[in-house]
Enzyme design. Structure first.
Site, PDB file in Angstrom:
ATOM      1  CG  HIS A  14      -0.387   0.145   2.533  1.00 21.55           C
ATOM      2  ND1 HIS A  14      -1.095   0.607   3.605  1.00 21.55           N
ATOM      3  CD2 HIS A  14       0.842  -0.103   3.014  1.00 21.55           C
ATOM      4  CE1 HIS A  14      -0.336   0.627   4.686  1.00 21.55           C
ATOM      5  NE2 HIS A  14       0.850   0.195   4.347  1.00 21.55           N
ATOM      6  CB  CYS A  33       4.082   5.268   4.601  1.00 14.39           C
ATOM      7  SG  CYS A  33       4.748   4.279   5.942  1.00 14.39           S
ATOM      8  CG  HIS A  39       5.314   0.528   2.641  1.00 18.93           C
ATOM      9  ND1 HIS A  39       4.660   1.706   2.399  1.00 18.93           N
ATOM     10  CD2 HIS A  39       4.826   0.060   3.824  1.00 18.93           C
ATOM     11  CE1 HIS A  39       3.816   1.956   3.386  1.00 18.93           C
ATOM     12  NE2 HIS A  39       3.890   0.971   4.258  1.00 18.93           N
ATOM     13  CG  HIS A  41       2.858  -3.684   6.019  1.00 15.93           C
ATOM     14  ND1 HIS A  41       3.833  -3.321   6.914  1.00 15.93           N
ATOM     15  CD2 HIS A  41       2.393  -2.520   5.471  1.00 15.93           C
ATOM     16  CE1 HIS A  41       3.964  -2.004   6.917  1.00 15.93           C
ATOM     17  NE2 HIS A  41       3.099  -1.499   6.052  1.00 15.93           N
ATOM     18  CG  ASP A  79      -2.388 -13.463  -0.051  1.00 11.25           C
ATOM     19  OD1 ASP A  79      -1.551 -12.817   0.599  1.00 11.25           O
ATOM     20  OD2 ASP A  79      -2.200 -14.639  -0.437  1.00 11.25           O
ATOM     21  CG  HIS A  80       0.749 -12.383  -2.791  1.00 15.12           C
ATOM     22  ND1 HIS A  80       0.336 -13.258  -1.807  1.00 15.12           N
ATOM     23  CD2 HIS A  80       2.098 -12.409  -2.780  1.00 15.12           C
ATOM     24  CE1 HIS A  80       1.406 -13.793  -1.242  1.00 15.12           C
ATOM     25  NE2 HIS A  80       2.489 -13.291  -1.806  1.00 15.12           N
ATOM     26  CD  GLU A 126       0.935  -0.674   8.779  1.00 15.24           C
ATOM     27  OE1 GLU A 126       0.432  -0.216   7.738  1.00 15.24           O
ATOM     28  OE2 GLU A 126       1.358   0.028   9.716  1.00 15.24           O
TER      29      GLU A 126
END
Length: 137
Positions: A14, A33, A39, A41, A79-80, A126
């Protein structure tokens, strides 16, 4: 009242950036960020469901069913993915962990209720140091 929890994990990228602000303002607010490519997580999602224990099953809600709901409505869509670009329910929403927890709640509240339980809390972790809890308020 009994509370049960289920944890699932997804990986996503994100970028914290508000288009209404200048690049300088975004960097001041969000630091690294806000950088162009974002970046990533490995997020943890903890879902707490509450209700009365069913005397027939001994469950508030079958955890197999809760897992299936979390996979369908949260993990598979996120996801991903890049939360700013790829996901349907996060598209157009600043993907802070706070907003992510609210939107996950919106995805799960009704399906959980369909099993006779009530969503109590969505906790999004996070990093090992940062987490958000949302109680639907």
């Amino acid at each position: 009242m009994v509370y049960i929890q289920r944890r699932e994990v997804f990986s996503a990228a994100h970028r914290l950036y508000n288009d209404a602000l200048s690049t300088e303002e975004n960097e001041r607010l969000f630091g690294k960020c806000s950088w162009n490519y974002g970046h990533g997580h490995n997020f943890e999602v903890w879902v707490t469901v509450k209700g009365q224990v069913n005397p027939e099953t001994g469950f508030v809600m079958n955890l197999v069913d809760l897992k299936a709901l979390m996979m369908k409505y949260v993990i598979e869509p996120l996801d991903h993915k890049h939360l700013n670009h790829d996901t349907t329910f996060m598209l157009g929403i600043l993907p802070s962990t706070e907003n992510l927890s609210i939107e996950i709640w919106k995805q799960l509240a009704e399906p959980v209720a369909g099993f006779g339980a009530q969503l109590h809390c969505v906790r999004v972790v996070e990093t090992e140091n940062n987490a958000v809890e949302y109680y639907g308020e």
